[in-house]
Design a protein around this motif. Sequence first.
Motif, PDB file in Angstrom:
ATOM      1  N   LEU A 287      -1.365   1.209  10.798  1.00 46.28           N
ATOM      2  CA  LEU A 287      -1.359   2.548  10.191  1.00 46.28           C
ATOM      3  C   LEU A 287      -2.379   2.655   9.069  1.00 46.28           C
ATOM      4  N   PHE A 288      -2.453   1.627   8.218  1.00 45.23           N
ATOM      5  CA  PHE A 288      -3.364   1.674   7.081  1.00 45.23           C
ATOM      6  C   PHE A 288      -4.694   0.962   7.362  1.00 45.23           C
TER       7      PHE A 288
ATOM      8  N   TRP B 100       2.467  -1.361   9.890  1.00 43.82           N
ATOM      9  CA  TRP B 100       1.831  -0.954   8.638  1.00 43.82           C
ATOM     10  C   TRP B 100       0.371  -1.371   8.586  1.00 43.82           C
TER      11      TRP B 100
END
Length: 330
Positions: free
Chosen positions: A321-322, A318
């Motif tokens: 991804l961000f 995560w």
Amino acid sequence: MSTTSPDVSIIIVNYKTPQLIIDCLHSVQQHTQGIDFEVIIIDNESGDNSELLVRAAFPEAQFPQIRWFNMGYNAGFGRANNFGMKQAQGRNLLLLNSDTLLVDDLITRCSQLLDRQRDVAAVGAMQINRDGQVHTQLYTRFAQLRRFCYILPERWLNRVFPDNQYADPNEVDWIIGAFLMTRQSTIAQTGNFDERFFMYGEDVELGWRLRRQGRMLVLRDGFFVHLEYGSDASNATRKTTFINRFKTQMQVSNLLWVRKQYGAGAYLVLMIHYYTLVPIVYAWKMTANLRQGKPLLSELTNQRAFAQQVGIFSRFFWATLFNQNLFFKV
């Protein structure tokens, strides 16, 4: 050393490698002529007597160019180099690994090249071993690293991710951080290393931004010895297989680089690729075991190692991804 600003600031990151630094600096001292330089050593909390050993080998009265700084924690490659670049007074900056040796006056040559050719953003050279043999696995193209990230047939990957081609045989996409020279003024425009990277991949990502400022050159007739694994000798004898070939920290950094340079879609495709492969490699091996009359769950060491690595990659999923502001240290 001149009282004016030096031509080159040589920045070396230390982590428990005092003898390597001593050997490196002896080679710098032996081969570098005709320019003023300073040496900035950044220590990543080695917790040993590295500074005492280096200063004993190079007394200040004889070699006043050395300045030593302590990070206070293991900051990795990018953060330590960023700190060193902030201290640098030279017109040009040389990022130099502790596990390198010069064999000729490469520093002066690269510095003069940057002074003459303003369209060049950064310059490096070919890596050789102690015996003078050129390192065969020399990555200089972004596509090479993207292909390495996939566990798929090489012929197919070559079509999907072709290498950039240049008229100048010296021109490349990026330069390994073991020997990379650029200008202070270029770094001011490009920005420093992305400090989310702990180790590996940060020089690739910086190369992507440096290319926006000008050409990147690796001199095919310029050489330096790169011993490799200076502060992590275990990697030198590490056994690998086709499915279990990633160095975990390196691949976590490579995934961050792919996400930053090519976007969330490219990153997701890679991760889906890994998740899909986990059951496939297990099923393949268990099928082979049955055909060979072996126990179903025998000889699954490589499969478990690959699954464990994918699990580590997932810990950063995560955040990658961000594009979060996290220190990507395994």
